[in-house]
Design a protein around this motif. Structure first.
Motif: not given
Length: 299
Positions: A76, A123, A153, A155, A157, A275, A277
């Motif tokens: 994360d 965000n 969205q 995300d 990582k 990503d 997401g």
């Protein structure tokens, strides 16, 4: 030499907790810069280090000298180490509604260092790029409603691999297929191209020196998006180049990471960003060209 090597082994063990190898190298280099320090203090320090090493059994020392390749699939947030100045700036991730050039696409906004920009709520901020010939862009927050009624969205990582092997008393040199990483394309991933970009990387050699490494971005094309051509490494520059792949939602695709012009290493903390997401890392292994030199940890 004995105490110096013991200190370097201790630095290499920092791989297991994600501490920068570069920082370890700098701290050792720093000791040589402090030539005006009191000689008795230096002698006392060396004596202390030698005693600490002598207190270790040969079995314990052997374990300290080797850490088989270990992976962490989805860290994360962003990694905290300084990384390498030779790594190219990340260009962000582009995700499109479909492969038609007339449709809008959503691009993750990045800062000057290539990191995703976030709003006050944490965000990731995206930018709507209008399809066709329109040059007008609109900014919005990922997860919010866009003008087309769609949302995505992102995300970001970090994948991490760490390894060390000083047991042979020399550098390891391997080139070619370095890592093979398998991604599952999520069922709800929008069609588009998802970049694989560099994280902060640390490589070190037997002489306790930091080894600069460049990174060539990779890409995974989803659905109707076109697969991009793989980038190429600059000749004579130690480089890890991520490959490209294409699949549809629900598929598993494997991206190969090639190593070239490796000058010799004994330790690494290797990272790349993707990503999460749209993609999930489901497997990773040492590539066929390096598996004889770099062993994988048994889980």
């Amino acid at each position: 030499m004995k105490s110096t090597r013991a200190r370097w082994i201790a630095c290499l063990l920092a791989c297991a907790i994600g501490v920068s190898l570069t920082a370890c190298g700098k701290s050792q280099d720093g000791s040589s810069k402090d030539k005006n320090n009191d000689s008795s203090s230096a002698a006392a320090g060396d004596s202390s280090n030698e005693k600490a090493e002598d207190s270790l059994s040969s079995e314990d020392l052997a374990k300290m000298q080797k850490q088989d390749m270990t992976f962490e699939y989805a860290l994360d947030g962003d990694d905290s180490s300084e990384g390498n100045s030779d790594v190219p700036v990340n260009k962000g991730v582009t995700s499109q509604n479909n492969g038609s050039s007339g449709e809008d696409s959503y691009v993750v906004v990045t800062d000057d260092s290539g990191q995703p920009v976030k709003d006050d709520s944490g965000n990731v901020v995206t930018e709507i790029v209008k399809g066709g010939n329109s040059s007008k862009n609109e900014s919005s927050t990922s997860g919010g409603n866009t003008s087309s009624g769609s949302s995505y969205q992102s995300d970001i990582k970090t994948f991490q691999a760490y390894w060390l092997d000083m047991s042979n008393g020399e550098d390891v040199v391997c080139n070619g297929d370095f890592l093979d990483v398998t991604f599952k394309i999520k069922d709800d991933a929008p069609d588009g191209n998802y970049a694989i970009t560099s994280g902060a990387n640390d490589f070190a050699n037997w002489d306790a020196e930091s080894v600069p490494v460049a990174f060539v971005d990779g890409d995974i094309a989803v659905g109707s998006a076109s697969e991009k051509s793989a980038g190429s490494a600059e000749s004579g520059t130690f480089t890890i180049a991520a490959g490209t792949a294409k699949g549809k939602q629900g598929d598993e695709v494997t991206v190969r990471f090639d190593m070239s012009d490796n000058p010799g290493i004994v330790a690494m903390i290797f990272r790349f960003k993707y990503d999460a997401g749209a993609l999930e890392v489901v497997n990773a292994s040492v590539g066929s060209d390096c598996s004889d030199y770099i062993q994988m940890a048994v889980s």
